[in-house]
Design an enzyme around this catalytic site. Structure first.
Site, PDB file in Angstrom:
ATOM      1  NE  ARG A 121     -26.634  -7.736 -19.976  1.00 22.12           N
ATOM      2  CZ  ARG A 121     -26.077  -8.603 -19.146  1.00 22.12           C
ATOM      3  NH1 ARG A 121     -24.955  -9.041 -19.126  1.00 22.12           N
ATOM      4  NH2 ARG A 121     -27.022  -9.356 -18.628  1.00 22.12           N
ATOM      5  CD  GLU A 126     -20.490  -4.306 -18.653  1.00 19.94           C
ATOM      6  OE1 GLU A 126     -21.046  -3.320 -19.144  1.00 19.94           O
ATOM      7  OE2 GLU A 126     -20.706  -5.555 -18.685  1.00 19.94           O
ATOM      8  CG  HIS A 165     -18.118 -10.827 -22.322  1.00 24.20           C
ATOM      9  ND1 HIS A 165     -18.571 -10.078 -21.626  1.00 24.20           N
ATOM     10  CD2 HIS A 165     -16.833 -10.923 -22.335  1.00 24.20           C
ATOM     11  CE1 HIS A 165     -17.678  -9.243 -21.000  1.00 24.20           C
ATOM     12  NE2 HIS A 165     -16.563  -9.719 -21.414  1.00 24.20           N
ATOM     13  CG  HIS A 224     -19.004 -15.331 -22.098  1.00 21.74           C
ATOM     14  ND1 HIS A 224     -20.355 -15.391 -21.637  1.00 21.74           N
ATOM     15  CD2 HIS A 224     -18.299 -14.459 -21.420  1.00 21.74           C
ATOM     16  CE1 HIS A 224     -20.392 -14.872 -20.314  1.00 21.74           C
ATOM     17  NE2 HIS A 224     -19.415 -14.185 -20.247  1.00 21.74           N
ATOM     18  CD  GLU A 276     -10.656  -3.522 -13.420  1.00 23.79           C
ATOM     19  OE1 GLU A 276     -11.750  -3.178 -13.460  1.00 23.79           O
ATOM     20  OE2 GLU A 276      -9.875  -3.985 -13.618  1.00 23.79           O
ATOM     21  CG  ASP A 319     -16.820  -3.385 -15.189  1.00 24.64           C
ATOM     22  OD1 ASP A 319     -17.120  -4.598 -14.945  1.00 24.64           O
ATOM     23  OD2 ASP A 319     -16.298  -2.936 -16.211  1.00 24.64           O
TER      24      ASP A 319
HETATM   25  C1  UD1 Z   1     -20.935 -10.528 -16.870  1.00 25.18           C
HETATM   26  C2  UD1 Z   1     -20.804  -9.088 -16.439  1.00 25.18           C
HETATM   27  C3  UD1 Z   1     -19.657  -8.422 -17.463  1.00 25.18           C
HETATM   28  C4  UD1 Z   1     -18.389  -8.980 -17.423  1.00 25.18           C
HETATM   29  C5  UD1 Z   1     -18.482 -10.440 -17.777  1.00 25.18           C
HETATM   30  C6  UD1 Z   1     -17.447 -11.023 -17.657  1.00 25.18           C
HETATM   31  C7  UD1 Z   1     -22.605  -7.704 -15.733  1.00 25.18           C
HETATM   32  C8  UD1 Z   1     -23.808  -7.002 -16.344  1.00 25.18           C
HETATM   33  N1  UD1 Z   1     -22.117  -8.131 -16.810  1.00 25.18           N
HETATM   34  O1  UD1 Z   1     -21.477 -10.460 -18.205  1.00 25.18           O
HETATM   35  O2  UD1 Z   1     -19.434  -7.043 -17.131  1.00 25.18           O
HETATM   36  O3  UD1 Z   1     -17.539  -8.453 -18.317  1.00 25.18           O
HETATM   37  O4  UD1 Z   1     -19.840 -10.912 -16.894  1.00 25.18           O
HETATM   38  O5  UD1 Z   1     -17.342 -12.367 -18.356  1.00 25.18           O
HETATM   39  O6  UD1 Z   1     -22.455  -7.796 -14.647  1.00 25.18           O
HETATM   40  N2  UD1 Z   1     -23.172 -18.128 -18.085  1.00 25.18           N
HETATM   41  C9  UD1 Z   1     -23.301 -19.720 -17.869  1.00 25.18           C
HETATM   42  N3  UD1 Z   1     -22.084 -19.823 -16.925  1.00 25.18           N
HETATM   43  C10 UD1 Z   1     -21.134 -18.977 -16.551  1.00 25.18           C
HETATM   44  C11 UD1 Z   1     -21.349 -17.630 -16.721  1.00 25.18           C
HETATM   45  C12 UD1 Z   1     -22.143 -17.335 -17.627  1.00 25.18           C
HETATM   46  O7  UD1 Z   1     -23.992 -20.485 -18.286  1.00 25.18           O
HETATM   47  O8  UD1 Z   1     -20.292 -19.598 -15.745  1.00 25.18           O
HETATM   48  C13 UD1 Z   1     -24.427 -17.906 -18.938  1.00 25.18           C
HETATM   49  C14 UD1 Z   1     -25.648 -18.029 -18.153  1.00 25.18           C
HETATM   50  O9  UD1 Z   1     -26.938 -18.178 -19.103  1.00 25.18           O
HETATM   51  C15 UD1 Z   1     -26.062 -16.615 -17.622  1.00 25.18           C
HETATM   52  C16 UD1 Z   1     -25.419 -15.670 -18.983  1.00 25.18           C
HETATM   53  O10 UD1 Z   1     -24.272 -16.437 -19.315  1.00 25.18           O
HETATM   54  O11 UD1 Z   1     -27.205 -16.217 -17.525  1.00 25.18           O
HETATM   55  C17 UD1 Z   1     -24.958 -14.027 -18.685  1.00 25.18           C
HETATM   56  O12 UD1 Z   1     -24.251 -14.121 -17.457  1.00 25.18           O
HETATM   57  P1  UD1 Z   1     -24.180 -12.677 -16.971  1.00 25.18           P
HETATM   58  O13 UD1 Z   1     -23.351 -12.353 -15.713  1.00 25.18           O
HETATM   59  O14 UD1 Z   1     -25.479 -11.897 -16.726  1.00 25.18           O
HETATM   60  O15 UD1 Z   1     -23.452 -11.710 -18.180  1.00 25.18           O
HETATM   61  P2  UD1 Z   1     -22.074 -11.770 -18.710  1.00 25.18           P
HETATM   62  O16 UD1 Z   1     -22.326 -11.695 -20.229  1.00 25.18           O
HETATM   63  O17 UD1 Z   1     -21.502 -12.985 -18.598  1.00 25.18           O
HETATM   64  N1  UDP Z   2     -10.125 -15.687 -19.428  1.00 28.23           N
HETATM   65  C1  UDP Z   2     -10.042 -17.073 -19.000  1.00 28.23           C
HETATM   66  N2  UDP Z   2     -10.392 -17.785 -19.804  1.00 28.23           N
HETATM   67  C2  UDP Z   2     -10.823 -17.610 -21.127  1.00 28.23           C
HETATM   68  C3  UDP Z   2     -10.941 -16.453 -21.466  1.00 28.23           C
HETATM   69  C4  UDP Z   2     -10.577 -15.415 -20.568  1.00 28.23           C
HETATM   70  O1  UDP Z   2      -9.437 -17.145 -17.906  1.00 28.23           O
HETATM   71  O2  UDP Z   2     -11.436 -18.531 -21.742  1.00 28.23           O
HETATM   72  C5  UDP Z   2      -9.546 -14.407 -18.417  1.00 28.23           C
HETATM   73  C6  UDP Z   2      -8.536 -13.452 -19.174  1.00 28.23           C
HETATM   74  O3  UDP Z   2      -7.452 -13.849 -19.256  1.00 28.23           O
HETATM   75  C7  UDP Z   2      -8.976 -12.057 -18.340  1.00 28.23           C
HETATM   76  C8  UDP Z   2     -10.461 -12.393 -17.840  1.00 28.23           C
HETATM   77  O4  UDP Z   2     -10.726 -13.910 -18.208  1.00 28.23           O
HETATM   78  O5  UDP Z   2      -8.169 -12.360 -17.211  1.00 28.23           O
HETATM   79  C9  UDP Z   2     -11.523 -11.630 -18.799  1.00 28.23           C
HETATM   80  O6  UDP Z   2     -12.681 -12.114 -18.473  1.00 28.23           O
HETATM   81  P1  UDP Z   2     -13.918 -11.709 -19.605  1.00 28.23           P
HETATM   82  O7  UDP Z   2     -13.394 -11.255 -20.720  1.00 28.23           O
HETATM   83  O8  UDP Z   2     -15.008 -12.572 -19.405  1.00 28.23           O
HETATM   84  O9  UDP Z   2     -14.476 -10.328 -18.817  1.00 28.23           O
HETATM   85  P2  UDP Z   2     -14.100  -8.670 -18.641  1.00 28.23           P
HETATM   86  O10 UDP Z   2     -12.479  -8.433 -18.369  1.00 28.23           O
HETATM   87  O11 UDP Z   2     -14.473  -8.139 -20.068  1.00 28.23           O
HETATM   88  O12 UDP Z   2     -14.955  -8.038 -17.716  1.00 28.23           O
END
Ligand code: UD1
Ligand code: UDP
Length: 374
Positions: A215, A134, A213, A246, A120, A98
């Protein structure tokens, strides 16, 4: 001629749930030419997973920017996928879940004329603002995709209600359970150095594990959650709260500001998958807004307090492992303290359940594709 398969993913949870599918396709190398394209919507958190599963992507769009927004992200993914899709020309593209990567990759793959497969598929809240964005990402993917791999009967029902053809839907279980079972085996045989380090930090203390994490929780939601965690910490001095934070600045900033000085709360960097699974297994309870964690916890018998108003994963709520509490500070405190202090409730919630699969989802998906005529 081998059939060309492209897996596209971009974030940590997609990588965890697509890694076992990639490995399964790779076992059938005589039939399939399988490649991976990462959008790198996440960077460090994606690379942690690729590294653990020993996967080198064939294409890396490398698009993550600090504090990125949905507009730029969506546009960058669609624009950059054009060359990859034209060069490899896959018959099937697999997307997962998603995220913005899921939605934008489905659109790009449809434009390129590939058959699009959704892993999924069929999770729904039917509230377009929760989870945001999502819920709409999933619905867009469902409109576009040719094949829908639903983790549960409930998710299949959701798809059928939307007039998706029954023959295009297969209930497989969630591939996260394939990843979880494999990882538990690995940790058991060969604990990582980080696990040994965590062991030393934790000693024999009782643990509450936290992640967050979403939004829709940014701003007020996170403020409320952090205030609740401070109170839970001060009411339960015999517990250690451990929170792998996160990397999103909208999460890191309030979390460090509000929780940074609390004695029995430890804030750490995101953990690699095996280290996180080990920590889940060590914890008494988990407080989270994560989707993946809600799916993994029932298999480990860990009660989860979900800090969200809605969930598209009702199976674990029905099984009794997960309680949906929302982001009201008082409600989070009351539920956590009740669970920590009421042994009957705790026992009931920590019974092992496995509503999300038997670890064979990837085999079912590959068999299904293998049986489709060319
Ligand atoms: C994204 C997904 C969310 C998912 C989550 C898993 C969207 C809109 N959101 O949210 O559905 O549940 O990932 O974790 O697709 N960042 C880093 N390093 C990383 C990852 C993120 O620095 O490895 C920081 C960056 O500043 C980036 C920000 O996090 O711009 C947001 O990342 P983004 O993927 O847009 O949103 P998530 O909240 O991570
Ligand atoms: N996870 C991980 N390291 C962490 C926190 C979570 O590997 O420090 C794993 C967790 O076991 C799960 C996945 O990341 O499989 C969930 O990711 P996240 O919560 O970022 O995204 P969501 O599932 O909400 O989309």
């Amino acid at each position: 001629m081998k059939r060309k398969i492209l897996l596209i993913f971009g974030t940590r949870p997609e990588a965890i749930k697509m890694a076992p599918l990639y490995k399964e396709f790779k076992k059938h190398n005589k039939v399939f030419n399988t490649k991976i394209c990462v959008t790198a919507q996440h960077r460090e958190m994606l690379d942690q997973v690729l590294d653990f599963f020993n996967i080198t992507p064939d294409y890396d769009l490398n698009i993550m920017k600090p504090n990125q927004n949905l507009f730029g992200l969506t546009a960058d993914i669609i624009k950059n996928l054009k060359c990859v899709l034209e060069e490899f020309n896959p018959e099937f593209v697999f997307v997962h879940g998603d995220t913005t990567t899921t939605m934008a990759s489905s659109i790009a793959s449809f434009y390129a004329g590939a058959k699009v497969c959704h892993i999924e598929a069929g999770l729904r809240t039917n509230n377009k603002l929760s989870p945001f964005p999502e819920e709409i990402n999933r619905q867009v993917a469902s409109r576009i995709c040719d094949y829908h791999f639903a983790p549960t009967e409930k998710s299949k029902e959701n798809l059928l209600k939307e007039n998706i053809k029954k023959s295009s839907v297969l209930v497989t279980g969630n591939t996260v359970i394939d990843a979880l079972f494999k990882t538990l085996e690995i940790i058991d045989k060969n604990p990582t150095s980080k696990i040994k380090e965590l062991h030393k930090i934790i000693k024999n203390q009782k643990l509450i594990l936290v992640t967050g994490h979403r939004r829709e929780n940014h701003g007020k939601g996170f403020e409320n959650i952090c205030k609740a965690l401070n109170k839970i910490a001060s009411n339960n001095k015999d517990y250690l709260i451990i929170y792998p934070v996160h990397l999103n600045p909208k999460v890191v900033n309030p979390v460090k500001r509000i929780l940074g000085k609390t004695e029995n709360i430890i804030l750490i960097e995101p953990l690699k998958y095996p280290d996180f699974i080990w920590l889940m297994n060590k914890s008494k309870i988990i407080i989270t807004d994560s989707g993946g964690v809600q799916e993994e916890a029932p298999s480990l018998g860990k009660p989860v307090i979900v800090i969200r108003e809605t969930t598209e994963r009702p199976e674990a709520v029905s099984a009794g492992t997960v309680i949906l509490v929302g982001t009201n500070t008082e409600l989070i405190i009351n539920k956590a303290c009740e669970l920590l202090n009421n042994s009957r409730l705790y026992k009931k919630m920590s019974e092992l359940h496995n509503p999300y699969g038997d670890g064979k989802a990837c085999k079912r998906i590959v068999n299904f594709i293998n049986n489709l005529s060319q």
